[in-house]
Design a protein around this motif. Structure first.
Motif, PDB file in Angstrom:
ATOM      1  N   TYR A  90      -4.825   6.857   0.680  1.00 55.61           N
ATOM      2  CA  TYR A  90      -4.368   6.113  -0.492  1.00 55.61           C
ATOM      3  C   TYR A  90      -4.669   6.897  -1.764  1.00 55.61           C
ATOM      4  CZ  TYR A  90      -3.502   2.123  -3.504  1.00 55.61           C
ATOM      5  OH  TYR A  90      -3.000   1.285  -4.470  1.00 55.61           O
TER       6      TYR A  90
ATOM      7  N   ARG B 144       1.685   4.142  -3.232  1.00 58.16           N
ATOM      8  CA  ARG B 144       1.500   5.589  -3.076  1.00 58.16           C
ATOM      9  C   ARG B 144       2.700   6.363  -3.589  1.00 58.16           C
ATOM     10  NH1 ARG B 144      -0.906   4.609   2.264  1.00 58.16           N
ATOM     11  NH2 ARG B 144       1.150   4.935   3.164  1.00 58.16           N
TER      12      ARG B 144
ATOM     13  N   THR C 204       0.826  -1.205   0.000  1.00 57.07           N
ATOM     14  CA  THR C 204       0.000   0.000   0.000  1.00 57.07           C
ATOM     15  C   THR C 204       0.860   1.254   0.000  1.00 57.07           C
ATOM     16  OG1 THR C 204      -1.768  -1.174   1.167  1.00 57.07           O
ATOM     17  CG2 THR C 204      -1.830   1.230   1.213  1.00 57.07           C
TER      18      THR C 204
END
Length: 647
Positions: free
Chosen positions: A365, A125, A121
């Motif tokens: 996110y 980004r 995750t």
């Protein structure tokens, strides 16, 4: 910990020391090699991997698996242009997909970012993946598509977004093409625009899958020069390349060669000949080193591949890394790109350090919330539909022309009992036409949208539900307008009973049937490609027509088959329009002949097994089907996207 992992960690510590990374004034969030109680703070990301394995099944029904990648390791650093090279089928694209996070299943081994285990995750980004195909919205101009990307990917003021777009377009050499639609750009311009779209968020690590594919030699050189310029600003730039020319090869800083799923060489491109000479493999004078290496891998000079893999330590060895040569080659770039200075952009990384650690979950996110994404995507889709002559204007025109033709054939029969059966046929044809027209249109257009969705969603432009809702809401007025146009023209020209409430019920049922057919087309379009959809799509929709109650009435069918009629949405739509025209205690019709068997509307409904049909029950069934199928289409799209992103 394996020896290779330890070497990579030690090598990363050396990089940190060389770049003078300090721990001063940092919040104590996580330990790092230099600062045991504090996190690493830098605007650059170093990507290392060790003992990567990737296995896939040999066939759909086979339990045996083959290794696509076997224990490969490597170290991709900021400030360097890294090229993953190898013959077709060697595994270079697979390695790229794994490192970018595009492929996560069936993968073993370790991937580190700045010495820490990669958190997918957090990594997504701070990274961008520019795929081989550009997959751009061809009907939008360069300025429009850049503005959409900026609004989706940046959470700043409008003026700051516009300033960022202006800088990127100017530095990427696209300033003069602002008002040009992306479909009219050259191959090199499309490639630059695809890069510019991802540069808006200014990621410190960028992946490029075959960036020179489909480009001529000059444009390929310019493209690689552009990637090298991005790396020179401090980014980690990784690309796959099949067989670079001598000029392109000289522009590469770090070369990573994959052959048969293993690493045959990892080091500076300028050190490749020295590496081969150590193995008594001498490149002929004036021969492209890249071509010579591929010839060795293909076995033209004997079976030397095991020696190459052993000498490179399957990517672990750092002996041939070399740093001096890369700095020397950087000096050549301005001369090589002097004919096109705009291809050496100056878009430095932000000075704000990148906090990369798995425990830092505070940052969102997506840069924008769901409502903002929906608003921006609605504007984009509305603009695209307004310019799409095939998808929008042809649909409207086709419905109007077919309505005129049908209205001419069945002219003024709606109130004459002598033509009751003909009117019955007209109503069924209308349902069938509306079903097939929207079904086929959706079946063809959805597969074309998937590549764009995959690229944008993977690079964190928007949530899937925002994209899905925007597409539905933008297309809804067009579909309702096309269906209503057909229904109104046919109703008037065929001389149906002139009652406003019956007209409204007829149009509403036509719209509901078209919307249900659209969701079925979306389900099949998501599941199949265009070729298979065109072939198998009609077979999937035909059963709804067969059990609609037109060809065989419900009571005439075998009891074991009657349940199939209740599964057909077309049956409920057909019953709905029949009730709208002949139900609600409609008085007896006039007869233009000596005898009319169906002068009573109730008698006609009884003959076709629709005496007990209810309009609002059919409406509720179609609404329920629409909602259920729409949710099915969304979750199927979500599953399809997940399989393709994390296969």
């Amino acid at each position: 910990m394996t020896t290779c992992q330890a070497d990579l960690k030690l090598d990363f510590a050396a990089i940190q020391s060389k770049n003078d990374l300090t721990c001063a004034n940092e919040a104590p969030l996580k330990a790092s090699p230099q600062c045991p109680t504090q996190p690493l703070r830098t605007n650059q990301l170093n990507l290392t991997f060790a003992d990567l394995n990737y296995r896939v099944r040999n066939g759909f029904f086979s339990k045996e698996k083959k290794n696509v990648l076997s224990n490969v390791s490597g170290d991709f650093r900021p400030g360097e242009l890294t090229a993953i090279m190898g013959p077709s089928g060697a595994g270079k694209s697979t390695l790229m997909d794994i490192l970018a996070g595009f492929t996560t299943s069936n993968v073993t081994g370790s991937i580190l970012v700045n010495g820490q285990t990669r958190d997918l995750t957090a990594f997504r980004r701070t990274s961008a993946y520019i795929m081989q195909d550009d997959n751009l919205q061809s009907l939008l101009t360069v300025q429009e598509i850049m503005s959409v990307a900026a609004n989706l990917k940046l959470d700043t003021s409008h003026s700051a977004k516009q300033e960022g777009v202006d800088v990127i377009l100017r530095e990427m050499g696209l300033d003069a093409s602002r008002k040009t639609r992306t479909g009219n750009l050259s191959g090199g311009q499309k490639k630059r625009l695809a890069i510019a779209l991802e540069l808006i968020s200014n990621p410190p690590i960028m992946f490029f899958d075959e960036p020179t594919s489909g480009l001529d030699s000059v444009t390929s050189r310019q493209c690689v020069g552009l990637l090298k310029s991005l790396a020179r600003e401090g980014r980690t730039v990784v690309c796959t390349i099949h067989q670079p020319s001598a000029i392109l090869f000289d522009m590469i800083d770090h070369l990573y060669v994959v052959a048969e799923g293993q690493c045959a060489y990892a080091g500076g491109a300028q050190n490749l000949l020295g590496f081969l000479q150590k193995l008594d493999l001498h490149c002929p004078t004036y021969h492209n080193p890249a071509d010579f290496l591929l010839e060795i891998i293909n076995g033209d000079y004997g079976d030397h591949l095991p020696r190459l893999i052993a000498s490179s330590g399957n990517g672990c060895s750092q002996l041939w890394r070399g740093h001096g040569g890369s700095h020397d080659r950087r000096a050549k770039l301005p001369r090589m790109a002097s004919s096109a200075p705009e291809l050496a952009p100056k878009i430095p990384l932000p000075t704000t350090p990148v906090f990369y650690e798995s425990q830092a979950k505070g940052s969102a996110y997506y840069a924008t919330n769901s409502w903002s994404q929906l608003r921006i995507l609605l504007w984009r889709n509305a603009l695209r539909l307004s310019r799409d002559r095939v998808l929008t204007f042809t649909r409207l025109t086709m419905h109007f022309i077919i309505a005129l033709l049908v209205g001419t054939i069945f002219y003024k029969i709606g109130q004459d009992a002598a033509y009751a059966i003909d009117n019955f046929n007209l109503l069924f044809f209308s349902m069938m036409f509306l079903m097939f027209s929207v079904f086929n249109a959706t079946l063809i257009t959805i597969p074309a949208e998937l590549p764009i969705l995959i690229r944008e969603h993977f690079n964190r432009w928007y949530k899937l539900r925002s994209f899905y809702m925007a597409n539905k809401l933008a297309d809804l007025p067009v579909q309702v307008a096309a269906t209503s146009t057909y229904a109104l023209v046919v109703y008037q020209m065929s001389g149906q009973i002139p009652e406003l409430n019956r007209l409204g019920l007829f149009v509403m049922m036509c719209v509901l049937v078209s919307l249900v057919a659209q969701t079925i087309g979306m389900i099949l379009g998501t599941s199949l490609n265009v070729q298979n959809g065109v072939i198998f799509g009609p077979f999937a929709i035909l059963p709804f027509m067969m059990f609609s109650g037109f060809f065989v009435h419900l009571n005439d069918a075998h009891p074991y088959l009657q349940w199939l009629f209740h599964m057909s949405f077309l049956k409920y739509g057909f019953e709905g329009v029949m009730v709208a025209i002949y139900g609600y205690d409609r008085p007896n019709m006039k007869c233009s002949k000596d005898y009319c068997h169906y002068i009573s509307p109730k008698k006609l409904l009884k003959t076709v097994d629709m005496k007990n049909s209810e309009y609002w029950f059919s409406t509720l069934v179609l609404l329920g089907l629409y909602i259920a199928l729409d949710l099915t289409a969304y979750f199927l799209l979500r599953l399809k996207l997940k399989q393709r992103l994390y296969r």
